[in-house]
Design an enzyme around this catalytic site. Structure first.
Site, mmCIF file in Angstrom:
data_model
loop_
_atom_site.group_PDB
_atom_site.id
_atom_site.type_symbol
_atom_site.label_atom_id
_atom_site.label_comp_id
_atom_site.label_asym_id
_atom_site.label_seq_id
_atom_site.Cartn_x
_atom_site.Cartn_y
_atom_site.Cartn_z
ATOM 1 N N GLU A 109 5.608 -8.468 16.445
ATOM 2 C CA GLU A 109 5.840 -6.948 16.286
ATOM 3 C C GLU A 109 4.424 -6.122 16.974
ATOM 4 O O GLU A 109 4.275 -4.824 16.798
ATOM 5 C CB GLU A 109 5.703 -6.933 14.589
ATOM 6 C CG GLU A 109 6.710 -7.723 13.798
ATOM 7 C CD GLU A 109 8.076 -7.051 13.902
ATOM 8 O OE1 GLU A 109 8.346 -6.196 14.999
ATOM 9 O OE2 GLU A 109 8.882 -7.541 13.356
ATOM 10 N N HIS A 132 1.598 -4.897 8.321
ATOM 11 C CA HIS A 132 2.983 -5.377 8.142
ATOM 12 C C HIS A 132 2.910 -6.379 7.006
ATOM 13 O O HIS A 132 2.318 -7.263 7.441
ATOM 14 C CB HIS A 132 3.839 -5.521 9.315
ATOM 15 C CG HIS A 132 5.163 -6.168 8.823
ATOM 16 N ND1 HIS A 132 6.032 -5.432 7.973
ATOM 17 C CD2 HIS A 132 5.744 -7.167 9.314
ATOM 18 C CE1 HIS A 132 7.260 -6.230 8.010
ATOM 19 N NE2 HIS A 132 6.886 -7.350 8.675
ATOM 20 N N HIS A 134 5.391 -8.095 3.188
ATOM 21 C CA HIS A 134 6.712 -8.306 2.695
ATOM 22 C C HIS A 134 6.629 -8.351 1.052
ATOM 23 O O HIS A 134 6.622 -9.343 0.484
ATOM 24 C CB HIS A 134 7.394 -9.451 3.008
ATOM 25 C CG HIS A 134 7.526 -9.969 4.351
ATOM 26 N ND1 HIS A 134 7.950 -11.162 5.060
ATOM 27 C CD2 HIS A 134 7.554 -8.794 5.420
ATOM 28 C CE1 HIS A 134 7.924 -11.012 6.299
ATOM 29 N NE2 HIS A 134 8.015 -9.734 6.900
ATOM 30 N N GLU A 162 -0.820 7.379 -10.748
ATOM 31 C CA GLU A 162 -1.668 7.366 -9.308
ATOM 32 C C GLU A 162 -0.877 7.280 -8.005
ATOM 33 O O GLU A 162 -1.598 7.782 -6.872
ATOM 34 C CB GLU A 162 -2.255 5.790 -9.137
ATOM 35 C CG GLU A 162 -3.252 5.242 -10.113
ATOM 36 C CD GLU A 162 -4.584 6.421 -9.528
ATOM 37 O OE1 GLU A 162 -5.064 7.107 -10.498
ATOM 38 O OE2 GLU A 162 -4.985 5.971 -8.454
ATOM 39 N N HIS A 203 13.344 -5.661 4.299
ATOM 40 C CA HIS A 203 12.370 -6.710 4.892
ATOM 41 C C HIS A 203 10.855 -6.341 4.463
ATOM 42 O O HIS A 203 10.218 -7.583 3.972
ATOM 43 C CB HIS A 203 12.415 -6.073 6.560
ATOM 44 C CG HIS A 203 11.587 -6.862 7.258
ATOM 45 N ND1 HIS A 203 12.085 -7.327 8.535
ATOM 46 C CD2 HIS A 203 10.287 -7.279 7.114
ATOM 47 C CE1 HIS A 203 10.885 -7.955 9.105
ATOM 48 N NE2 HIS A 203 9.987 -8.046 8.459
HETATM 49 O O1 2HA Z 1 6.974 -12.542 12.099
HETATM 50 O O2 2HA Z 1 7.062 -10.419 9.349
HETATM 51 O O3 2HA Z 1 8.586 -9.104 10.905
HETATM 52 C C1 2HA Z 1 6.481 -12.202 11.006
HETATM 53 C C2 2HA Z 1 7.318 -10.954 10.582
HETATM 54 C C3 2HA Z 1 8.272 -10.263 11.390
HETATM 55 ZN ZN ZN Z 2 8.155 -8.815 8.605
#
Ligand code: 2HA
Ligand code: ZN
Length: 263
Positions: A109, A132, A134, A162, A203
């Site tokens: 990414e 990034h 999850h 908040e 995602h």
């Molecule tokens: O590779 O989260 O989006 C790790 C990730 C890809």
């Molecule tokens: Zn990811």
């Protein structure tokens, strides 16, 4: 504390929050030359990574970036194999100055991250960080809520007091798009012109800001709102935060909140 200590502490916390299973998630953070000097010789380029997009605006900057396929779980105990520090050498090239010792390379990414940095730096000269990850409840919400950014923002704002204080500009939501590719990178960076936070349906999320604390806090607050949403959305609701209450809050905290959602 070195920048490696600071970054690995946050990566470990992200893992312990269950937001980065296996090799999920990635991070990129702009470092000052002083911070890099503290770790290595920034003029000794170990390897180069070529990219086809134009990163002219970042030339001369240093980034620490998580490695592709690496696990956040392992970064604290083994930073030099899991992370890399790179200088942007020219519009298409990153030069490794530290890390990726086992032959690794930047996260898949990385182009999305670098495009996000370019856009956020245009909005905020002090911007430094893209994370990034999850987070469970944010992903859950993209299964049971529509993906309209304003409506998604409205419901997150109304889950807890908040929310509007921490993300007055709202949250952008993208539909499912293939990750690691050019399309999602361009779409995410485009949203970063107006938002610090972009949800990828089914995602995870991209969050940006000036400091590790600020961005971690932003992710925590959005995820907390999403958790409350997931706990109550299918229950009988007796009362919630109203538009008027949010506007009262915004005035009290002098928030420049996104218009067209609650007014
Ligand atoms: O590779 O989260 O989006 C790790 C990730 C890809
Ligand atoms: Zn990811």
């Amino acid at each position: 504390m070195s920048c490696i200590d600071e970054v690995t502490e946050i990566l470990d916390l992200l893992y312990k929050h269950n937001w980065d299973e296996r090799n999920g998630g990635n991070l990129s953070y702009i470092l000052t030359e002083e911070e890099v000097n503290f770790i290595c010789n920034p003029n000794n380029i170990i390897r180069e990574f070529k990219y086809s997009f134009d990163m002219s605006e970042l030339v001369g900057k240093y980034f620490i970036i998580t490695g592709t396929g690496k696990y956040f779980k392992n970064c604290l105990k083994d930073p030099i194999n899991n992370l890399g520090i790179m200088k942007v050498l020219d519009k298409n090239t990153l030069g490794l100055v530290w890390g990726y010792l086992d032959g690794g390379r930047p996260t898949s990414e990385a182009p999305t991250h670098l495009k996000c940095h370019i856009e956020r730096l245009k909005q905020d000269k002090e911007h430094r960080l893209v994370i990034h990850c999850h987070p469970t409840n944010i992903i859950c919400m993209t299964h049971v809520h529509d993906l309209d950014s304003n409506h998604f923002t409205e419901d997150l704002w109304k889950m807890q007091t908040e929310s509007i204080v921490v993300f007055p500009e709202g949250i952008a939501v993208l539909p499912w798009i293939l990750c690691g590719g050019e399309e999602i990178g361009i779409a995410t960076a485009d949203k970063m012109k107006e938002y610090r936070s972009v949800v990828w349906a089914q995602h995870g999320i991209f969050c940006t800001g000036k400091t590790l604390d600020e961005v971690f806090g932003l992710i925590e607050t959005i995820e907390k709102a999403a958790e409350i949403y997931m706990k109550i959305f299918d229950k009988k609701i007796y009362q919630s935060i109203t538009n008027e209450q949010l506007i009262t809050l915004a005035k009290a905290f002098n928030l420049n909140y996104r218009k067209g959602i609650i007014d």
